[in-house]
Design a protein around this motif. Structure first.
Motif, PDB file in Angstrom:
ATOM      1  N   ARG A  74      10.919  -4.913   0.418  1.00  0.00           N
ATOM      2  CA  ARG A  74       9.981  -5.061   1.519  1.00  0.00           C
ATOM      3  C   ARG A  74       9.399  -3.693   1.869  1.00  0.00           C
ATOM      4  NH1 ARG A  74      12.738  -5.575   7.579  1.00  0.00           N
ATOM      5  NH2 ARG A  74      13.834  -3.571   7.570  1.00  0.00           N
ATOM      6  N   ARG A  75       8.292  -3.726   2.545  1.00  0.00           N
ATOM      7  CA  ARG A  75       7.730  -2.520   3.133  1.00  0.00           C
ATOM      8  C   ARG A  75       8.421  -2.310   4.476  1.00  0.00           C
ATOM      9  NH1 ARG A  75       1.696  -2.820   5.218  1.00  0.00           N
ATOM     10  NH2 ARG A  75       2.765  -3.943   6.870  1.00  0.00           N
ATOM     11  N   SER A  76       8.920  -1.137   4.733  1.00  0.00           N
ATOM     12  CA  SER A  76       9.637  -0.862   5.970  1.00  0.00           C
ATOM     13  C   SER A  76       8.756  -1.137   7.192  1.00  0.00           C
ATOM     14  CB  SER A  76      10.071   0.608   6.007  1.00  0.00           C
ATOM     15  OG  SER A  76      10.527   0.956   7.301  1.00  0.00           O
ATOM     16  N   PRO A  77       9.330  -1.720   8.259  1.00  0.00           N
ATOM     17  CA  PRO A  77       8.566  -1.902   9.500  1.00  0.00           C
ATOM     18  C   PRO A  77       8.010  -0.588  10.050  1.00  0.00           C
ATOM     19  CG  PRO A  77      10.597  -3.168   9.574  1.00  0.00           C
ATOM     20  CD  PRO A  77      10.682  -2.303   8.348  1.00  0.00           C
ATOM     21  N   GLU A  78       8.650   0.529   9.686  1.00  0.00           N
ATOM     22  CA  GLU A  78       8.185   1.826  10.177  1.00  0.00           C
ATOM     23  C   GLU A  78       6.828   2.221   9.602  1.00  0.00           C
ATOM     24  OE1 GLU A  78      11.532   4.390   9.226  1.00  0.00           O
ATOM     25  OE2 GLU A  78      12.098   4.376  11.341  1.00  0.00           O
ATOM     26  N   TYR A  79       6.424   1.556   8.521  1.00  0.00           N
ATOM     27  CA  TYR A  79       5.153   1.902   7.885  1.00  0.00           C
ATOM     28  C   TYR A  79       3.992   1.801   8.879  1.00  0.00           C
ATOM     29  CZ  TYR A  79       0.974   1.466   5.010  1.00  0.00           C
ATOM     30  OH  TYR A  79      -0.296   1.635   4.490  1.00  0.00           O
ATOM     31  N   LEU A  80       3.820   0.641   9.491  1.00  0.00           N
ATOM     32  CA  LEU A  80       2.702   0.458  10.418  1.00  0.00           C
ATOM     33  C   LEU A  80       2.853   1.346  11.642  1.00  0.00           C
ATOM     34  CD1 LEU A  80       2.122  -3.412  10.310  1.00  0.00           C
ATOM     35  CD2 LEU A  80       0.835  -1.621   9.139  1.00  0.00           C
ATOM     36  N   ALA A  81       4.104   1.562  12.064  1.00  0.00           N
ATOM     37  CA  ALA A  81       4.337   2.400  13.241  1.00  0.00           C
ATOM     38  C   ALA A  81       3.919   3.839  12.995  1.00  0.00           C
ATOM     39  CB  ALA A  81       5.809   2.332  13.637  1.00  0.00           C
ATOM     40  N   ARG A  82       4.066   4.296  11.768  1.00  0.00           N
ATOM     41  CA  ARG A  82       3.758   5.706  11.473  1.00  0.00           C
ATOM     42  C   ARG A  82       2.361   5.916  10.894  1.00  0.00           C
ATOM     43  NH1 ARG A  82       9.455   7.989   8.866  1.00  0.00           N
ATOM     44  NH2 ARG A  82      10.754   7.583  10.715  1.00  0.00           N
ATOM     45  N   ILE A  83       1.888   4.959  10.119  1.00  0.00           N
ATOM     46  CA  ILE A  83       0.586   5.143   9.455  1.00  0.00           C
ATOM     47  C   ILE A  83      -0.560   4.637  10.325  1.00  0.00           C
ATOM     48  CG2 ILE A  83      -0.795   4.609   7.410  1.00  0.00           C
ATOM     49  CD1 ILE A  83       1.571   6.426   6.832  1.00  0.00           C
ATOM     50  N   PHE A  84      -0.393   3.489  10.985  1.00  0.00           N
ATOM     51  CA  PHE A  84      -1.491   2.864  11.734  1.00  0.00           C
ATOM     52  C   PHE A  84      -1.418   3.085  13.241  1.00  0.00           C
ATOM     53  CE2 PHE A  84      -2.138   0.799   7.730  1.00  0.00           C
ATOM     54  CZ  PHE A  84      -3.466   0.379   7.724  1.00  0.00           C
ATOM     55  N   ALA A  85      -0.247   2.847  13.825  1.00  0.00           N
ATOM     56  CA  ALA A  85      -0.117   2.821  15.290  1.00  0.00           C
ATOM     57  C   ALA A  85      -0.648   4.071  15.999  1.00  0.00           C
ATOM     58  CB  ALA A  85       1.336   2.562  15.682  1.00  0.00           C
ATOM     59  N   PRO A  86      -0.414   5.284  15.491  1.00  0.00           N
ATOM     60  CA  PRO A  86      -0.855   6.465  16.240  1.00  0.00           C
ATOM     61  C   PRO A  86      -2.361   6.523  16.502  1.00  0.00           C
ATOM     62  CG  PRO A  86       0.719   7.079  14.542  1.00  0.00           C
ATOM     63  CD  PRO A  86       0.358   5.658  14.288  1.00  0.00           C
TER      64      PRO A  86
END
Length: 320
Positions: free
Chosen positions: A148-160
């Motif tokens: 799976r893609r880690s849930p942290e991906y969107l938090a670090r790449i997109f969310a900011p």
């Protein structure tokens, strides 16, 4: 004077030389952001984690230049991109070797190595590079592994780079879903954590009523309410629904704490939950329409929603 004039003359020329560099940088940036969709679509099960990391770096540059609608379009593309990247075609024998790989690794290093040699070349590559480019191997339940893609991906790449409501939603759901909450129809988190999450999503809904993720926040709130008061099929809150002593001690203690609060809708439900278990069967029949089971009576009394949504809110930083 002449010497001073000669020293001053090159400055305008220097400025003229530097200006095209700034323009070229802007052109390169525009071109990169125009091509990012094409580059994301080209990621497949033959590409490397380095290719993913390059696109993720480009996303960090381009996302601040886009509005929310454009950002969410790229977010959707990123889901497809990782799905394509993590596809692995296996024979039945290779599937068995893959499933046994991690489970045998700790206890039987020799068997572990023999299974590794039976894996597809793609599995060998992904397992060696897990942890890079947000790629993880997780226990999918029923003794099965999956990528799976880690849930942290969107938090670090997109969310900011997103508006506050979306940023907060993604960062918090990512944090909640780093560890598995429910698996094989059993809850893996304690009642105090279930209550904490229910309170969090209740607060989010009040604080960000204009969020584009509002409906998903409501879905999460409904699911955690259900987990708190009813549980999951293999980890019910109560076995018999008779009285306080038929309720799991940890659940009763947490719900009792909630009932003493006066600042949330969840505390009102906690009070009603306790009232239900203090009722006799006759009192329940008088106050609650006849239902097939005591569980259904409780669901009706608390006005809970049994979730049949096709959305999965427990795997990533958004509901899928």
């Amino acid at each position: 004077m002449v010497a001073c004039q000669q020293q001053d003359e090159p400055h305008p020329i220097k400025e003229q030389i530097e200006t095209p560099k700034v323009q070229n940088t802007a052109v390169d940036l525009t071109l990169m952001c125009q091509n990012i969709k094409k580059n994301m679509a080209e990621i497949n099960d033959q590409r490397t984690t380095f290719a993913l990391e390059q696109i993720n770096q480009d996303l960090k540059v381009c996302l601040p230049l886009l509005n929310l609608e454009q950002q969410k379009a790229l977010l959707s593309l990123s889901l497809k991109m990782y799905d394509n990247f993590l596809q692995v075609k296996r024979t039945p024998a290779q599937q068995i070797a893959f499933e046994r790989y991690a489970f045998d690794m700790a206890q039987h290093p020799t068997i572990h190595q023999s299974h590794f040699e039976q894996l597809t070349a793609r599995d060998q590559y992904l397992l060696k590079h897990q942890g890079q480019a947000y790629v993880e191997v997780v226990d999918a339940g029923n003794e099965q592994l999956s990528y799976r893609r880690s849930p942290e991906y969107l938090a670090r790449i997109f969310a900011p780079y997103m508006p506050e409501a979306e940023k907060v939603f993604i960062e918090n759901l990512a944090h909640q879903n780093i560890e598995t909450a429910i698996q094989d129809k059993s809850l893996l988190i304690e009642p105090f954590e279930v209550a904490r999450r229910a309170l969090y999503w209740e607060d989010y809904i009040q604080q960000y009523p204009q969020s584009s993720y509002l409906s998903d926040a409501k879905l999460l709130l409904a699911q955690y309410r259900y987990f708190l008061f009813i549980g999951a099929p293999k980890s019910p809150v109560s076995e018999g629904y008779h009285d306080q002593y038929s309720v799991r001690v940890s659940s009763w203690e947490e719900i009792e704490k909630l009932s003493q609060r006066h600042d949330s809708e969840l505390s009102k439900l906690a009070k009603k939950f306790i009232q239900f278990y203090h009722m006799s069967e006759e009192q329940r029949r008088q106050k609650i329409p006849a239902s097939a089971t005591a569980e259904q009576q409780l669901i009706h009394y608390l006005d809970l929603t049994r979730q049949n949504s096709s959305k999965d809110c427990f795997s990533d930083a958004i509901c899928l």
